[in-house]
Design a protein around this motif. Structure first.
Motif, PDB file in Angstrom:
ATOM      1  N   ARG A  60     -58.641 -39.428  11.548  1.00 56.40           N
ATOM      2  CA  ARG A  60     -57.036 -38.644  12.754  1.00 56.40           C
ATOM      3  C   ARG A  60     -57.000 -37.071  12.623  1.00 56.40           C
ATOM      4  O   ARG A  60     -57.508 -36.643  11.864  1.00 56.40           O
ATOM      5  CB  ARG A  60     -56.167 -39.202  11.183  1.00 56.40           C
ATOM      6  CG  ARG A  60     -55.666 -40.428  11.079  1.00 56.40           C
ATOM      7  CD  ARG A  60     -54.818 -40.500   9.942  1.00 56.40           C
ATOM      8  NE  ARG A  60     -53.307 -40.326   9.818  1.00 56.40           N
ATOM      9  CZ  ARG A  60     -52.290 -39.836   9.294  1.00 56.40           C
ATOM     10  NH1 ARG A  60     -52.866 -40.455   7.621  1.00 56.40           N
ATOM     11  NH2 ARG A  60     -51.651 -39.792   9.471  1.00 56.40           N
ATOM     12  N   VAL A  61     -55.990 -37.124  13.838  1.00 56.13           N
ATOM     13  CA  VAL A  61     -56.121 -35.728  14.770  1.00 56.13           C
ATOM     14  C   VAL A  61     -54.267 -35.252  14.574  1.00 56.13           C
ATOM     15  O   VAL A  61     -53.965 -35.930  15.041  1.00 56.13           O
ATOM     16  CB  VAL A  61     -56.497 -35.680  15.158  1.00 56.13           C
ATOM     17  CG1 VAL A  61     -57.147 -34.124  16.023  1.00 56.13           C
ATOM     18  CG2 VAL A  61     -58.100 -36.070  15.227  1.00 56.13           C
ATOM     19  N   ILE A  62     -53.878 -34.482  14.037  1.00 53.54           N
ATOM     20  CA  ILE A  62     -52.922 -33.799  14.521  1.00 53.54           C
ATOM     21  C   ILE A  62     -52.898 -32.262  15.200  1.00 53.54           C
ATOM     22  O   ILE A  62     -53.811 -31.213  15.328  1.00 53.54           O
ATOM     23  CB  ILE A  62     -52.401 -33.804  13.653  1.00 53.54           C
ATOM     24  CG1 ILE A  62     -51.277 -35.348  12.376  1.00 53.54           C
ATOM     25  CG2 ILE A  62     -50.779 -32.976  13.839  1.00 53.54           C
ATOM     26  CD1 ILE A  62     -51.179 -34.929  10.834  1.00 53.54           C
ATOM     27  N   VAL A  63     -52.508 -33.003  16.373  1.00 52.55           N
ATOM     28  CA  VAL A  63     -52.550 -31.490  17.583  1.00 52.55           C
ATOM     29  C   VAL A  63     -51.003 -30.674  17.895  1.00 52.55           C
ATOM     30  O   VAL A  63     -49.842 -31.565  17.778  1.00 52.55           O
ATOM     31  CB  VAL A  63     -53.099 -31.623  18.854  1.00 52.55           C
ATOM     32  CG1 VAL A  63     -53.571 -30.356  19.717  1.00 52.55           C
ATOM     33  CG2 VAL A  63     -54.129 -32.608  18.713  1.00 52.55           C
ATOM     34  N   ASP A  85     -68.657 -41.249  14.616  1.00 55.81           N
ATOM     35  CA  ASP A  85     -66.765 -41.698  14.395  1.00 55.81           C
ATOM     36  C   ASP A  85     -65.992 -41.058  15.558  1.00 55.81           C
ATOM     37  O   ASP A  85     -66.607 -39.849  14.968  1.00 55.81           O
ATOM     38  CB  ASP A  85     -66.152 -41.957  13.245  1.00 55.81           C
ATOM     39  CG  ASP A  85     -65.926 -42.902  12.632  1.00 55.81           C
ATOM     40  OD1 ASP A  85     -66.667 -43.865  13.225  1.00 55.81           O
ATOM     41  OD2 ASP A  85     -65.968 -42.627  11.628  1.00 55.81           O
ATOM     42  N   THR A  86     -65.118 -41.102  15.925  1.00 52.99           N
ATOM     43  CA  THR A  86     -64.090 -40.501  16.766  1.00 52.99           C
ATOM     44  C   THR A  86     -63.046 -40.299  16.643  1.00 52.99           C
ATOM     45  O   THR A  86     -62.522 -41.324  16.087  1.00 52.99           O
ATOM     46  CB  THR A  86     -64.571 -40.762  19.152  1.00 52.99           C
ATOM     47  OG1 THR A  86     -64.034 -42.713  18.561  1.00 52.99           O
ATOM     48  CG2 THR A  86     -66.466 -40.847  19.017  1.00 52.99           C
ATOM     49  N   GLY A  87     -62.060 -39.614  16.959  1.00 46.54           N
ATOM     50  CA  GLY A  87     -61.461 -39.471  17.180  1.00 46.54           C
ATOM     51  C   GLY A  87     -60.119 -38.811  17.769  1.00 46.54           C
ATOM     52  O   GLY A  87     -60.821 -37.694  18.654  1.00 46.54           O
ATOM     53  N   GLU A  88     -58.863 -38.727  17.935  1.00 43.84           N
ATOM     54  CA  GLU A  88     -58.051 -38.194  19.641  1.00 43.84           C
ATOM     55  C   GLU A  88     -56.547 -37.746  19.139  1.00 43.84           C
ATOM     56  O   GLU A  88     -55.908 -38.616  18.207  1.00 43.84           O
ATOM     57  CB  GLU A  88     -58.314 -39.225  20.731  1.00 43.84           C
ATOM     58  CG  GLU A  88     -58.330 -38.444  22.154  1.00 43.84           C
ATOM     59  CD  GLU A  88     -58.321 -39.316  22.925  1.00 43.84           C
ATOM     60  OE1 GLU A  88     -60.390 -39.508  23.331  1.00 43.84           O
ATOM     61  OE2 GLU A  88     -57.240 -39.962  23.836  1.00 43.84           O
ATOM     62  N   GLY A  89     -56.763 -36.585  19.528  1.00 41.63           N
ATOM     63  CA  GLY A  89     -55.127 -36.711  19.301  1.00 41.63           C
ATOM     64  C   GLY A  89     -55.065 -35.592  20.535  1.00 41.63           C
ATOM     65  O   GLY A  89     -55.334 -35.196  21.086  1.00 41.63           O
ATOM     66  N   THR A  90     -53.064 -36.378  20.678  1.00 42.60           N
ATOM     67  CA  THR A  90     -52.721 -35.778  21.917  1.00 42.60           C
ATOM     68  C   THR A  90     -51.315 -34.849  22.096  1.00 42.60           C
ATOM     69  O   THR A  90     -50.394 -35.097  20.690  1.00 42.60           O
ATOM     70  CB  THR A  90     -52.701 -36.299  23.567  1.00 42.60           C
ATOM     71  OG1 THR A  90     -51.341 -37.324  22.900  1.00 42.60           O
ATOM     72  CG2 THR A  90     -53.546 -37.206  23.520  1.00 42.60           C
ATOM     73  N   THR A  91     -51.281 -33.731  22.815  1.00 39.54           N
ATOM     74  CA  THR A  91     -49.901 -32.980  22.897  1.00 39.54           C
ATOM     75  C   THR A  91     -49.157 -32.817  23.780  1.00 39.54           C
ATOM     76  O   THR A  91     -50.649 -32.586  24.966  1.00 39.54           O
ATOM     77  CB  THR A  91     -49.595 -31.788  21.520  1.00 39.54           C
ATOM     78  OG1 THR A  91     -48.250 -31.328  21.552  1.00 39.54           O
ATOM     79  CG2 THR A  91     -50.627 -30.612  22.023  1.00 39.54           C
ATOM     80  N   ARG A  92     -48.261 -32.461  24.380  1.00 39.15           N
ATOM     81  CA  ARG A  92     -47.613 -32.563  26.083  1.00 39.15           C
ATOM     82  C   ARG A  92     -46.473 -30.819  26.250  1.00 39.15           C
ATOM     83  O   ARG A  92     -46.507 -30.227  24.860  1.00 39.15           O
ATOM     84  CB  ARG A  92     -46.279 -33.145  26.007  1.00 39.15           C
ATOM     85  CG  ARG A  92     -46.032 -32.865  27.072  1.00 39.15           C
ATOM     86  CD  ARG A  92     -46.102 -33.797  28.677  1.00 39.15           C
ATOM     87  NE  ARG A  92     -45.602 -33.626  29.333  1.00 39.15           N
ATOM     88  CZ  ARG A  92     -46.108 -33.424  31.274  1.00 39.15           C
ATOM     89  NH1 ARG A  92     -47.698 -33.973  30.343  1.00 39.15           N
ATOM     90  NH2 ARG A  92     -45.604 -33.233  31.622  1.00 39.15           N
ATOM     91  N   LEU A  93     -47.802 -29.952  26.282  1.00 34.83           N
ATOM     92  CA  LEU A  93     -47.375 -28.890  26.784  1.00 34.83           C
ATOM     93  C   LEU A  93     -46.428 -29.105  27.777  1.00 34.83           C
ATOM     94  O   LEU A  93     -46.155 -29.191  28.916  1.00 34.83           O
ATOM     95  CB  LEU A  93     -48.792 -27.826  27.753  1.00 34.83           C
ATOM     96  CG  LEU A  93     -47.971 -26.909  27.576  1.00 34.83           C
ATOM     97  CD1 LEU A  93     -47.529 -25.199  26.717  1.00 34.83           C
ATOM     98  CD2 LEU A  93     -49.617 -26.090  28.357  1.00 34.83           C
ATOM     99  N   GLU A  94     -45.106 -28.037  27.271  1.00 33.11           N
ATOM    100  CA  GLU A  94     -43.757 -28.090  28.330  1.00 33.11           C
ATOM    101  C   GLU A  94     -43.662 -26.375  28.317  1.00 33.11           C
ATOM    102  O   GLU A  94     -43.353 -25.582  26.615  1.00 33.11           O
ATOM    103  CB  GLU A  94     -42.854 -28.965  27.532  1.00 33.11           C
ATOM    104  CG  GLU A  94     -42.927 -30.306  27.118  1.00 33.11           C
ATOM    105  CD  GLU A  94     -42.587 -31.006  29.086  1.00 33.11           C
ATOM    106  OE1 GLU A  94     -42.186 -30.137  29.521  1.00 33.11           O
ATOM    107  OE2 GLU A  94     -42.578 -32.364  28.628  1.00 33.11           O
TER     108      GLU A  94
END
Lengths: 108, 150
Positions: A4-7, A97-106
């Motif tokens: 789990r990743v939080i960005v 194991d892999t994990g991925e987190g995304t966030t949007r730059l506005e």
């Protein structure tokens, strides 16, 4: 099991040309291979050894952490805001194991 | 050996020891372990401690005291344009595996923050590989109350 990743971004909505920080926090024990469990058995090493940051699918930064990273690690990067887009942080540990987190730059 | 000769010879020996020891003491960081660091540097960069140049362009921020070595915040910033920084490496002298992390700022600014484990009170190094092949160094030292590696 996926990591789990939080960005998140700080400031959350930077102005164009402004520097901002991108922080990723992962939920991972990051066993360094030197610690022991309650029975005194050595816990095998399993830590995140690859962190990739992608912006709109293009790789913009890479970190290779070693075994001495804390549990539930934080990775902090700095960028300059140019155009809005999506940041993706991809992690991989020794077990594959892999994990991925995304966030949007506005932009503000 | 009579008393006078004994006093003279030990006096000279102690004096020599103090002279040899002092200059090293004066600049050594707490928890320094150059032998262990040297091995890790050779492994990661193929270069030794002598090839590093201490530089004010590299800023390494570590707490001076960490209660738990399991979670110590570390931050590096380099005052150079991104294009000139190839990689940033972090090392802790006393850790069983001294290399803490490597960071390649491709399009990012040359700054990296993370949280590391320290086995014991240790000197921490930030080594910056520049595009023109220089190796810049910044050092700090963190006193650890409880180790984080075992």
């Amino acid at each position: 099991m996926a990591i789990r990743v939080i960005v998140r971004l700080n400031p959350a909505r930077p102005k164009a040309g402004e520097e901002f920080r991108l922080q990723a926090v992962a939920q991972h024990p990051n066993h360094p291979g030197t610690t022991r469990d309650a029975q005194g058995n050595l816990i095998p090493a399993n830590y995140i050894n690859l962190v990739e940051v992608l912006f709109e699918g293009e790789k913009v930064a890479e970190a290779r952490p070693g075994p001495s990273t804390s549990a539930n690690p934080l990775y902090g990067f700095k960028f300059r805001a140019e155009r809005p887009g999506t940041f993706t942080v991809r992690l991989r540990d020794l077990s594959g194991d892999t994990g991925e987190g995304t966030t949007r730059l506005e932009l503000a | 050996m009579n008393r006078r000769a004994f006093l003279r010879s030990t006096g000279v020996a102690l004096g020599a020891l103090a002279l040899a020891g002092l200059p090293v003491r004066a600049q050594a960081l707490e928890g320094e372990d150059l032998a262990n660091l040297e091995k890790a540097l050779q492994e990661a960069l193929g270069k030794g401690f002598r090839d590093l140049t201490p530089s004010n362009l590299v800023r390494l921020t570590m707490p001076s005291i960490a209660e738990s070595g399991a979670n110590v915040p570390a931050e590096v910033e380099v005052e150079l344009p991104s294009a000139q920084v190839k990689a940033i490496h972090l090392f802790a002298d006393k850790n069983p595996t001294p290399r803490l992390a490597s960071f390649m700022p491709m399009k990012a600014l040359p700054a990296y923050a993370t949280r590391v484990r320290l086995a014991e009170t240790s000197a921490v190094r930030a080594v910056v590989e520049t595009a023109d092949g220089r190796l810049l160094l910044a050092s700090a030292s963190t006193r650890v109350t409880v180790g984080g590696c075992g």
